[in-house]
Design an enzyme around this catalytic site. Structure first.
Site, PDB file in Angstrom:
ATOM      1  N   GLN A 193      -7.358  20.196   7.910  1.00 15.62           N
ATOM      2  CA  GLN A 193      -6.089  19.556   8.223  1.00 15.62           C
ATOM      3  C   GLN A 193      -6.363  18.155   8.752  1.00 15.62           C
ATOM      4  OE1 GLN A 193      -3.303  20.709   7.358  1.00 15.62           O
ATOM      5  NE2 GLN A 193      -3.508  22.937   7.188  1.00 15.62           N
ATOM      6  N   CYS A 201       2.949  22.875   2.714  1.00 17.00           N
ATOM      7  CA  CYS A 201       2.755  21.429   2.578  1.00 17.00           C
ATOM      8  C   CYS A 201       3.676  20.842   1.509  1.00 17.00           C
ATOM      9  CB  CYS A 201       1.298  21.100   2.279  1.00 17.00           C
ATOM     10  SG  CYS A 201       0.662  21.826   0.755  1.00 17.00           S
ATOM     11  N   ASP A 230      -0.859  29.893   4.065  1.00 19.63           N
ATOM     12  CA  ASP A 230      -0.848  28.429   4.084  1.00 19.63           C
ATOM     13  C   ASP A 230      -1.288  27.931   2.710  1.00 19.63           C
ATOM     14  OD1 ASP A 230      -0.927  25.752   4.702  1.00 19.63           O
ATOM     15  OD2 ASP A 230      -2.656  25.882   6.045  1.00 19.63           O
ATOM     16  N   CYS A 251       0.841  -1.200   0.000  1.00 24.59           N
ATOM     17  CA  CYS A 251       0.000   0.000   0.000  1.00 24.59           C
ATOM     18  C   CYS A 251       0.874   1.247   0.000  1.00 24.59           C
ATOM     19  CB  CYS A 251      -0.899  -0.007   1.233  1.00 24.59           C
ATOM     20  SG  CYS A 251      -1.879   1.500   1.458  1.00 24.59           S
TER      21      CYS A 251
END
Length: 444
Positions: free
Chosen positions: A276, A400, A374, A86
């Site tokens: 989030q 991110c 962000d 996976c």
């Protein structure tokens, strides 16, 4: 870059691992290949492994570990029986405390190599829950005719295939422990071949499943989902088309929200909204970001890519005024509602595509003391190039993707005269190679 998967020698070879790549694979340089880099899944720095080639390209090769001959002292037994197949996790074989160390190293390497910047200080890494943390995600669903069964899970390392999961320990237990039941439910449907994906999202008081279906569900199938939801405590939404087609099947009213108790804020959201994924890390991240921003009662703060108001509304409890800007008009509407629900009248929200020209936007012409942003994986360069950056005393950048952060940091430091005061990694997605980070810039 084109890769060859079939016409090359797949004979296993022995090699030493010298580093860990940004996507969690071991890095080797094979002498017999002229020092050519090979990325090897399942291998860790300091190990000696036997590996089987899986792909070749002009600049690098790929392989998978078939035997660990000399193990790293940082290697641990993966908890998940599906690890190595996976693609949901790639670092379960690395001691948890060392995963965030590796992510710090990836961040610093990106800042130096891409942005040509070095922070004055490295922030201590931030961690939250390591297991059962993932409250939002998407499972692929596939009917495999040869096996006469339906698979529900994340993609395999070979993305052509769906992993046949019996359990997942990184998603919230209510989801992770019920994957076989989901697969069995879909297998029993009249429309078992018309379900490509199932999304899940969890608030503090409810867990929702959104069923993507390519054809209308029969009354029998709908009743099966309702019975499943009632037995296992889920809310069920159906998605026959695009995002706007999502609607509740059962129950008709679903209170999806999460609380940020330190700021007495409750954020409501819809089933496909961005939140989030790691609730415990999110709360720590907000505390961290507001402290690094050094938010003061008289400050006016601009919050870009604000989403539902995850940072905006806590900021509104601290500063004189905060303006949130977000490209998704639906999220902006929910952010406005959230401000009203929480009794916050010093938070304004605007919908704007921050990749496009915003120099004449009303919010752009307002004066601000500090900036928090962000952005998505693509970063924020387009909007940074339009902002009156010299008016900001301090910028806190939550990222991110370390590559886009590094690029944008290079712009702020090398072209706009800011100092990169500090930067550090945050482990939003433990056991994966995903690097969340935060950086602080001050005007020189």
């Amino acid at each position: 870059m084109a890769r060859t998967r079939n016409r090359f020698d797949r004979t296993p070879f022995q090699t030493a691992i010298t580093d860990l790549s940004h996507d969690g694979r071991g890095v080797a340089r094979r002498d017999g290949e002229g020092g050519k880099v090979t990325f090897i899944s399942g291998a860790l720095p300091g190990e000696l492994v036997r590996a089987e080639p899986t792909a070749r390209s002009r600049h690098f090769d790929e392989a998978k570990t078939v035997e660990v001959l000399e193990a790293s002292p940082q290697r641990v037994a993966p908890r998940c029986p599906h690890f190595g197949v996976c693609a949901g996790c790639v670092l379960q074989h690395l001691e948890e405390s060392q995963q965030i160390v590796a992510k710090q190293r990836v961040l610093m390497d990106n800042l130096e190599r891409i942005g040509h910047v070095t922070p004055q200080a490295v922030l201590p890494a931030l961690s939250g829950d390591n297991w059962g943390y993932r409250r939002k995600g998407r499972f692929s669903v596939r009917r495999v005719e040869k096996k006469a069964k339906t698979l529900v899970g994340f993609r395999e390392l070979d993305p052509r295939f769906v992993a046949d999961l019996s359990v997942c320990y990184t998603v919230i237990p209510q989801i992770g422990e019920n994957i076989p039941l989901l697969a069995a439910l879909v297998e029993g449907m009249d429309g078992k071949r018309d379900i490509p994906q199932i999304e899940f999202i969890a608030g503090d008081d409810a867990v929702a499943l959104t069923i993507r279906h390519m054809q209308p569900l029969s009354a029998r199938d709908q009743q099966a989902w309702i019975a499943f939801a009632q037995e296992h405590g889920f809310a069920i939404f159906l998605q026959p088309g695009g995002v706007d087609s999502v609607h509740p099947l059962w129950p008709q009213e679903v209170p999806l929200s999460f609380r940020l108790p330190q700021w007495d804020v409750d954020l409501a959201f819809r089933p496909l909204d961005f939140i989030q994924v790691n609730a415990s890390l999110n709360q720590k991240m907000i505390v961290h970001a507001l402290a690094l921003l050094d938010a003061k009662p008289d400050d006016r703060v601009l919050d870009l890519f604000c989403g539902l108001g995850n940072f905006t509304l806590p900021l509104a409890r601290v500063v004189r005024e905060v303006v949130g800007v977000e490209g998704d008009a639906g999220l902006v509407a929910r952010a406005k509602d959230n401000a009203q629900r929480n009794g916050l009248d010093n938070a304004q929200f605007y919908a704007a595509d921050l990749t496009q020209d915003q120099r004449n936007a009303a919010w752009m012409r307002q004066g601000f003391d500090k900036l928090l942003l962000d952005p998505p994986r693509s970063g924020a360069l387009e909007v940074l190039q339009q902002l009156p950056l010299k008016t900001f005393e301090r910028i806190v950048y939550v990222s991110c993707h370390p590559g886009s952060l590094a690029r944008d940091a290079g712009y702020l430091v090398n072209e706009q005269g800011f100092t990169l005061v500090s930067a550090g990694a945050m482990d939003m997605f433990p056991h994966t190679a995903h690097v969340e980070s935060i950086a602080v810039f001050e005007r020189r």
